[in-house]
Design a protein around this motif. Structure first.
Motif, short mmCIF file in Angstrom:
data_model
loop_
_atom_site.label_atom_id
_atom_site.label_comp_id
_atom_site.label_asym_id
_atom_site.label_seq_id
_atom_site.Cartn_x
_atom_site.Cartn_y
_atom_site.Cartn_z
N GLU A 367 0.64 -1.40 -0.11
CA GLU A 367 -0.25 -0.27 -0.19
C GLU A 367 1.49 1.12 -0.14
N PRO A 368 0.81 2.18 -1.18
CA PRO A 368 1.30 3.57 -1.22
C PRO A 368 2.38 4.23 0.69
N ASP A 369 1.69 4.37 1.25
CA ASP A 369 1.98 4.55 2.30
C ASP A 369 3.04 4.02 3.27
N ASN A 370 2.80 2.52 3.07
CA ASN A 370 3.62 1.15 3.86
C ASN A 370 4.57 1.35 3.20
N PHE A 371 4.63 1.19 1.61
CA PHE A 371 5.70 0.64 0.54
C PHE A 371 6.67 2.02 1.03
N LEU A 372 6.16 3.51 0.85
CA LEU A 372 7.01 4.61 1.06
C LEU A 372 7.54 4.24 2.43
N ARG A 373 6.98 4.25 2.90
CA ARG A 373 8.44 4.05 4.48
C ARG A 373 9.07 2.58 4.66
N ARG A 374 8.88 0.96 3.81
CA ARG A 374 10.03 0.70 3.35
C ARG A 374 11.01 0.51 2.87
N LEU A 375 10.35 2.06 1.50
CA LEU A 375 11.49 1.84 0.55
C LEU A 375 12.28 2.71 1.83
N ALA A 376 12.19 4.03 2.44
CA ALA A 376 13.00 4.55 3.39
C ALA A 376 13.89 4.12 3.74
N SER A 377 13.20 3.84 4.52
CA SER A 377 13.62 2.30 5.59
C SER A 377 14.88 1.36 5.12
N TYR A 378 15.07 1.18 4.23
CA TYR A 378 15.93 0.93 3.14
C TYR A 378 17.14 1.75 3.27
N LYS A 379 16.75 2.69 2.66
CA LYS A 379 17.79 3.72 2.36
C LYS A 379 18.46 4.05 3.29
N ASP A 380 17.80 4.35 4.02
CA ASP A 380 18.33 4.35 5.65
C ASP A 380 19.06 3.57 6.65
N LYS A 381 18.96 2.21 6.64
CA LYS A 381 19.90 1.00 5.95
C LYS A 381 21.41 1.17 5.48
N GLN A 382 21.29 1.08 3.96
CA GLN A 382 22.36 0.96 3.01
C GLN A 382 23.51 2.66 3.00
N THR A 383 22.96 3.84 3.70
CA THR A 383 23.62 4.92 4.68
C THR A 383 24.75 4.62 5.25
N ALA A 384 24.44 3.80 6.27
CA ALA A 384 24.65 3.44 8.00
C ALA A 384 25.62 2.93 7.63
N ASP A 385 26.76 3.42 8.52
CA ASP A 385 27.96 2.89 8.49
C ASP A 385 28.37 1.66 8.69
N GLU A 386 27.31 1.27 8.93
CA GLU A 386 27.60 -0.80 8.71
C GLU A 386 26.24 -1.45 8.25
N THR A 387 26.85 -1.70 6.56
CA THR A 387 25.80 -2.34 6.29
C THR A 387 25.48 -3.83 5.62
N VAL A 388 25.19 -4.35 5.50
CA VAL A 388 24.70 -5.83 5.17
C VAL A 388 25.47 -5.95 4.50
N ILE A 389 25.97 -5.59 3.20
CA ILE A 389 26.40 -5.94 2.27
C ILE A 389 28.30 -5.68 2.66
N ASN A 390 28.42 -4.91 3.69
CA ASN A 390 29.88 -4.70 4.17
C ASN A 390 30.24 -5.50 4.88
N TYR A 391 29.43 -6.55 5.83
CA TYR A 391 29.59 -7.21 6.16
C TYR A 391 29.93 -8.59 4.95
N PHE A 392 29.41 -9.47 4.29
CA PHE A 392 29.92 -10.28 3.26
C PHE A 392 31.25 -9.14 2.99
N TYR A 393 32.04 -8.47 2.97
CA TYR A 393 32.76 -7.68 2.15
C TYR A 393 33.72 -8.84 3.36
N GLU A 394 33.02 -8.43 4.53
CA GLU A 394 33.92 -8.95 5.82
C GLU A 394 34.86 -10.08 5.59
#
Length: 535
Positions: A367-394
């Protein structure tokens, strides 16, 4: 002639027996030409002991040992093997010729199945070559006394040949006296198959390249993770693991445990924990919380530790979502081999959601509100100092990053992961192949019926032509008919005897022969007729 040691293994195929007999006979004929001693090692089968009389009729647990090898009696299907053993031993008494015994490791039932790991058998053979002991006949068995029932609990073989079926029906308690007395080496599986099944399974997978493929698919909501994951699972025949599906499965299991409590009082604490966990998970699902707030990652960890995931592999969709989840989930450290990180512009994702059907929007909670909230949450996680991708690189796991573009993307995945590593065709492929065979069989039957009709039509025309000739020839036709009736009358008793006494048993034997597909159909059929004779 140039070899100091000749080893013949006749345990796998019956047609090896004749070749081994030819080889030992040919070498024995040239014995005067030997420039030095030669060792001939025959690796035979314990099926040459299968019909032996008990060592002590009053105590069936007394084992057979090497010393009494002369008293062994073979299974009817292994008479060629025992004849070969006797020939090798007889020829070996002229010079340095040695016998060796090895057994299969398949089993089912209450009977004792002797076993030995091929590595340990090789150690025995090596010691025979090195030490050339005086006994001509050695039993090579480990220290286990596993029953077929115990073995079947840890492994089950299918599509077995007649020799293998005979081998798992054997009931022999054996002890390798000479090997213990003469040789000293480090056993790999001294206490048998059941005790070392994990080692054997790992060897099986490593040797045949049947290694599980473990892949993780990450990306923003609506990027197409489910579509890509399903395509990968279909190509590699892997298990598709999602957070939602795993939670639902766990809730179902907990509900079953609560509805069917164990009467054992010791399990009361475990049942109480299951009830508490079920209540907490239901509450989280009802409040529509994300996985990062749903208890802990133990649910996913338990799923990844199941045998299907460990043995066959999986595609893990949209998990872990945070660095903390990845670090906490210890199973990912050893499990994940490949990481596919999908990406797309925000405009692409929004447009894709707007074009989805109402059913898919409800299913994925877009649903529009929920989708935009989830998309924003995903972007915040990607801009954090420690991301999932960083873990796999380690962990030195380099993610495969790509914009969503289905055909080139899938080809990149196939090129990166490589060829499928699985145990055989899927059930759908098996059914497809069975249908193809059935269609082919029906086609052949239709052709056969058409051919029969054509032949019948020709015979009818021939009979009509002959009838005309007989009619024109007067008594000539009557004489032929009288001869025919006379022959039919004479053959009647024999035909009736065959139909009543021979054909039923013979037909059943031929059917069993077709089912078993033995290496020696004639011997198999002869034994079947002897066993099932109505007389």
């Amino acid at each position: 002639m140039g070899c100091d040691v000749v080893i013949y293994n006749v345990t796998q195929h019956a047609d090896q027996v004749e070749e081994a007999l030819w080889a030992v006979s040919a070498l024995h004929n040239e014995i005067e030409q030997f420039s030095g001693p030669k060792v001939f090692i025959l690796i035979s089968t314990v099926m040459t002991w299968a019909c032996s009389k008990p060592v002590d009729p009053d105590d069936p647990e007394v084992p057979f040992i090497d010393v009494i090898f002369w008293s062994r009696r073979a299974h009817p299907n292994f008479k060629l093997h025992i004849d070969l053993e006797r020939s090798v031993v007889k020829m070996g008494k002229t010079k340095s010729w040695l016998g060796e015994d090895e057994i299969p490791v398949f089993g089912d039932g209450k009977n004792i199945v002797p076993t030995i790991h091929v590595h340990d058998l090789a150690s025995v053979v090596y010691n025979v070559i090195e030490h050339q002991p005086s006994p001509y006949y050695l039993l090579a068995v480990d220290n286990s006394e596993n029953t077929m029932e115990e073995i079947v609990k840890v492994c089950l073989a299918s599509h077995q040949k007649v020799m293998e079926i005979d081998s798992i029906l054997v009931n022999l308690r054996m002890e390798a006296v000479y090997i213990k007395k003469l040789f000293s080496f480090n056993w790999l599986c001294q206490f048998g198959l059941v005790e070392n099944i994990e080692l054997v399974v790992e060897e099986f997978r490593q040797t045949r390249g049947l290694l599980p493929i473990r892949l993780c698919v990450l990306g923003p909501p609506a990027v197409g993770k489910s579509t890509v994951s399903k395509k990968i699972c279909e190509y590699y025949r892997l298990h598709h693991i999602t957070v939602k599906g795993t939670i639902s499965e766990t809730i179902t299991q907990l509900e079953h445990a609560v509805r069917n409590p164990d009467p054992d009082e010791e399990n009361s604490t475990r049942e109480a924990q299951a009830q508490d966990q079920l209540s907490a998970m239901r509450e989280s699902v009802e409040q529509n919380r994300g996985m990062d707030r749903l208890l802990d990652v133990s649910v996913m960890k338990d799923k990844l530790m199941t045998n299907p995931c460990k043995n066959q592999g999986y595609v893990l969709e949209d998990f872990p979502q945070t660095y903390a989840q990845a670090k906490d989930n210890g199973s990912l450290v050893w499990a994940t081999e490949f990481v596919l990180c999908l990406d797309a512009s925000e405009a692409f994702l929004v447009d894709r959601v707007l074009n989805l059907s109402e059913r898919l929007v409800q299913q994925h909670n877009y649903e529009p509100d929920n989708f935009l909230r989830r998309l924003a949450s995903y972007k915040d996680k990607q801009t954090a100092d420690e991301t999932v991708i960083n873990y796999f690189y380690e962990l030195d796991i380099i993610p495969l990053n790509d914009e969503v573009n289905c055909l080139p993307l899938m080809q990149k995945v196939f090129d990166t992961v490589g060829q499928p590593r699985n145990y055989g065709p899927s059930s759908e492929e098996v059914m497809k192949e069975e249908r193809r065979k059935a269609d082919e069989r029906l086609r052949r039957e239709a052709q056969h019926r058409a051919e029969e009709k054509r032949v019948e039509a020709e015979e009818a025309r021939d009979r009509a032509a002959h009838w005309d000739e007989w009619q024109r020839g007067g008594n000539f036709g009557e004489n032929d008919k009288n001869k025919k009736h006379s022959l039919e009358a004479q053959s009647g008793p024999m035909r009736n005897y065959l139909m009543e006494h021979i054909i039923p048993t013979l037909s059943q034997g031929l059917i069993e022969c077709c089912r078993a597909q033995p290496q020696d159909p004639v011997d198999f059929l002869a034994e079947h007729l002897l066993k099932n004779s109505p007389f």
